[in-house]
Scaffold this motif. Structure first.
Motif, PDB file in Angstrom:
ATOM      1  N   UNK A 159       1.477 -15.960   6.325  1.00  0.00           N
ATOM      2  CA  UNK A 159       2.011 -16.532   5.112  1.00  0.00           C
ATOM      3  C   UNK A 159       3.369 -15.743   4.837  1.00  0.00           C
ATOM      4  N   UNK A 160       3.183 -14.411   5.167  1.00  0.00           N
ATOM      5  CA  UNK A 160       4.370 -13.467   4.761  1.00  0.00           C
ATOM      6  C   UNK A 160       5.764 -14.011   5.408  1.00  0.00           C
ATOM      7  N   UNK A 161       5.496 -14.419   6.604  1.00  0.00           N
ATOM      8  CA  UNK A 161       6.413 -14.970   7.387  1.00  0.00           C
ATOM      9  C   UNK A 161       7.205 -16.046   6.823  1.00  0.00           C
ATOM     10  N   UNK A 162       6.296 -17.200   6.452  1.00  0.00           N
ATOM     11  CA  UNK A 162       6.786 -18.306   5.659  1.00  0.00           C
ATOM     12  C   UNK A 162       7.455 -18.182   4.460  1.00  0.00           C
ATOM     13  N   UNK A 163       6.739 -17.334   3.631  1.00  0.00           N
ATOM     14  CA  UNK A 163       7.470 -17.232   2.207  1.00  0.00           C
ATOM     15  C   UNK A 163       8.602 -16.206   2.138  1.00  0.00           C
ATOM     16  N   UNK A 164       8.874 -15.369   3.449  1.00  0.00           N
ATOM     17  CA  UNK A 164       9.831 -14.186   3.398  1.00  0.00           C
ATOM     18  C   UNK A 164       9.780 -13.478   2.286  1.00  0.00           C
ATOM     19  N   UNK A 165       8.436 -12.964   2.186  1.00  0.00           N
ATOM     20  CA  UNK A 165       8.008 -11.957   1.172  1.00  0.00           C
ATOM     21  C   UNK A 165       8.985 -10.700   1.681  1.00  0.00           C
ATOM     22  N   UNK A 166       9.212  -9.835   0.439  1.00  0.00           N
ATOM     23  CA  UNK A 166       9.941  -8.331   0.774  1.00  0.00           C
ATOM     24  C   UNK A 166       8.576  -7.596   1.391  1.00  0.00           C
ATOM     25  N   UNK A 167       8.999  -6.658   2.278  1.00  0.00           N
ATOM     26  CA  UNK A 167       7.888  -5.851   2.901  1.00  0.00           C
ATOM     27  C   UNK A 167       6.965  -5.291   1.795  1.00  0.00           C
ATOM     28  N   UNK A 168       7.280  -4.834   0.897  1.00  0.00           N
ATOM     29  CA  UNK A 168       6.339  -4.307  -0.086  1.00  0.00           C
ATOM     30  C   UNK A 168       5.038  -5.545  -0.463  1.00  0.00           C
ATOM     31  N   UNK A 169       5.435  -6.520  -0.854  1.00  0.00           N
ATOM     32  CA  UNK A 169       4.674  -7.657  -1.317  1.00  0.00           C
ATOM     33  C   UNK A 169       3.817  -8.143  -0.016  1.00  0.00           C
ATOM     34  N   UNK A 170       4.245  -8.211   1.348  1.00  0.00           N
ATOM     35  CA  UNK A 170       3.408  -8.130   2.431  1.00  0.00           C
ATOM     36  C   UNK A 170       2.500  -7.445   2.741  1.00  0.00           C
ATOM     37  N   UNK A 171       2.777  -5.923   2.480  1.00  0.00           N
ATOM     38  CA  UNK A 171       1.866  -4.787   2.858  1.00  0.00           C
ATOM     39  C   UNK A 171       0.885  -4.660   1.694  1.00  0.00           C
ATOM     40  N   UNK A 172       1.264  -5.294   0.456  1.00  0.00           N
ATOM     41  CA  UNK A 172       0.216  -5.262  -0.528  1.00  0.00           C
ATOM     42  C   UNK A 172      -0.816  -6.279  -0.137  1.00  0.00           C
ATOM     43  N   UNK A 173      -0.497  -7.499   0.256  1.00  0.00           N
ATOM     44  CA  UNK A 173      -1.569  -8.262   0.533  1.00  0.00           C
ATOM     45  C   UNK A 173      -2.472  -7.759   1.702  1.00  0.00           C
ATOM     46  N   UNK A 174      -1.892  -7.066   2.665  1.00  0.00           N
ATOM     47  CA  UNK A 174      -2.873  -6.422   3.825  1.00  0.00           C
ATOM     48  C   UNK A 174      -3.768  -5.282   3.005  1.00  0.00           C
ATOM     49  N   UNK A 175      -3.022  -4.419   2.238  1.00  0.00           N
ATOM     50  CA  UNK A 175      -3.944  -3.284   1.551  1.00  0.00           C
ATOM     51  C   UNK A 175      -4.914  -4.069   0.763  1.00  0.00           C
ATOM     52  N   UNK A 176      -4.754  -4.964   0.211  1.00  0.00           N
ATOM     53  CA  UNK A 176      -5.768  -5.646  -0.739  1.00  0.00           C
ATOM     54  C   UNK A 176      -7.053  -5.875  -0.133  1.00  0.00           C
ATOM     55  N   UNK A 177      -7.000  -6.062   1.255  1.00  0.00           N
ATOM     56  CA  UNK A 177      -8.250  -6.488   1.952  1.00  0.00           C
ATOM     57  C   UNK A 177      -9.236  -5.409   2.261  1.00  0.00           C
ATOM     58  N   UNK A 178      -8.694  -4.233   2.114  1.00  0.00           N
ATOM     59  CA  UNK A 178      -9.380  -2.948   2.156  1.00  0.00           C
ATOM     60  C   UNK A 178     -10.217  -2.445   0.826  1.00  0.00           C
ATOM     61  N   UNK A 179      -9.629  -3.049  -0.227  1.00  0.00           N
ATOM     62  CA  UNK A 179     -10.404  -2.526  -1.497  1.00  0.00           C
ATOM     63  C   UNK A 179     -11.024  -3.869  -1.980  1.00  0.00           C
ATOM     64  N   UNK A 180     -12.427  -3.605  -2.207  1.00  0.00           N
ATOM     65  CA  UNK A 180     -13.290  -4.724  -2.879  1.00  0.00           C
ATOM     66  C   UNK A 180     -12.612  -5.493  -3.806  1.00  0.00           C
ATOM     67  N   UNK A 181     -12.681  -6.768  -3.625  1.00  0.00           N
ATOM     68  CA  UNK A 181     -12.355  -7.773  -4.673  1.00  0.00           C
ATOM     69  C   UNK A 181     -10.965  -7.880  -4.861  1.00  0.00           C
ATOM     70  N   UNK A 182      -9.819  -7.050  -4.301  1.00  0.00           N
ATOM     71  CA  UNK A 182      -8.261  -6.842  -4.846  1.00  0.00           C
ATOM     72  C   UNK A 182      -7.520  -8.081  -4.139  1.00  0.00           C
ATOM     73  N   UNK A 183      -8.246  -8.727  -3.005  1.00  0.00           N
ATOM     74  CA  UNK A 183      -7.331 -10.002  -2.818  1.00  0.00           C
ATOM     75  C   UNK A 183      -7.411 -11.059  -3.835  1.00  0.00           C
ATOM     76  N   UNK A 184      -8.435 -11.113  -4.630  1.00  0.00           N
ATOM     77  CA  UNK A 184      -8.160 -12.056  -5.869  1.00  0.00           C
ATOM     78  C   UNK A 184      -7.043 -11.954  -6.641  1.00  0.00           C
ATOM     79  N   UNK A 185      -6.793 -10.769  -7.449  1.00  0.00           N
ATOM     80  CA  UNK A 185      -5.783 -10.519  -8.204  1.00  0.00           C
ATOM     81  C   UNK A 185      -4.414 -10.351  -7.518  1.00  0.00           C
TER      82      UNK A 185
END
Length: 153
Positions: free
Chosen positions: A59-85
């Motif tokens: 999705x990061x590639x498709x949406x051409x997210x900024x690096x910080x946005x893409x990294x935030x999505x990846x980090x959110x997987x490590x924190x319980x329930x963070x993927x939802x917000x």
């Protein structure tokens, strides 16, 4: 499946499997009743985690997210329930579209990642088989390594 739908579905699944894992950990360490919950919940969570990371990158590639946005999505997987917000925030800010940019033959992919994504979108059956095989291989390798707490013994 549109990027928005795919990302939202996998983000929700990631949160659900966190619940299963946490219930398993509670049963194992607080009630000392069984380790089965950790085996099942941990296995499911690990597989969905890998899928979430793959979908986030795609999705990061498709949406051409900024690096910080893409990294935030990846980090959110490590924190319980963070993927939802994180998913809600991306959706609210219009960063999850309803179509894949590179499905059209008229769009010229730029760079290796976009070329790979264009191939995937233009050959979905082969791509799904490849992705399932890749996720299964990664998951199997991690099962071979054993639980994360034993990796550095």
């Amino acid at each position: 499946m549109a990027p928005r739908t795919l990302f939202r579905t996998v983000a929700f699944a990631e949160a659900v499997t966190w619940t299963l894992l946490l219930i398993g950990l509670f049963l194992k360490y607080v009630t000392s009743t069984t380790e089965l919950g950790v085996s099942i919940g941990g296995g499911l969570h690990g597989f969905v985690f890998i899928c979430y990371v793959m979908v986030s990158c795609f999705t990061w590639v498709n949406e051409k997210w900024a690096r910080g946005t893409g990294l935030l999505t990846l980090v959110s997987a490590v924190i319980p329930y963070a993927t939802i917000p994180v998913e809600k925030s991306l959706d609210r800010r219009g960063l999850l579209s309803d179509s894949w940019r590179l499905t059209s033959q008229s769009v010229d992919p730029q760079g290796l990642l976009e070329k790979l994504q264009a191939w995937v979108l233009r050959h979905p059956l082969a791509a799904v088989v490849t992705a399932v095989v890749a996720a299964t291989a990664i998951f199997s390798f991690l099962l071979f390594l054993g639980p994360p707490d034993t990796w550095f013994d």
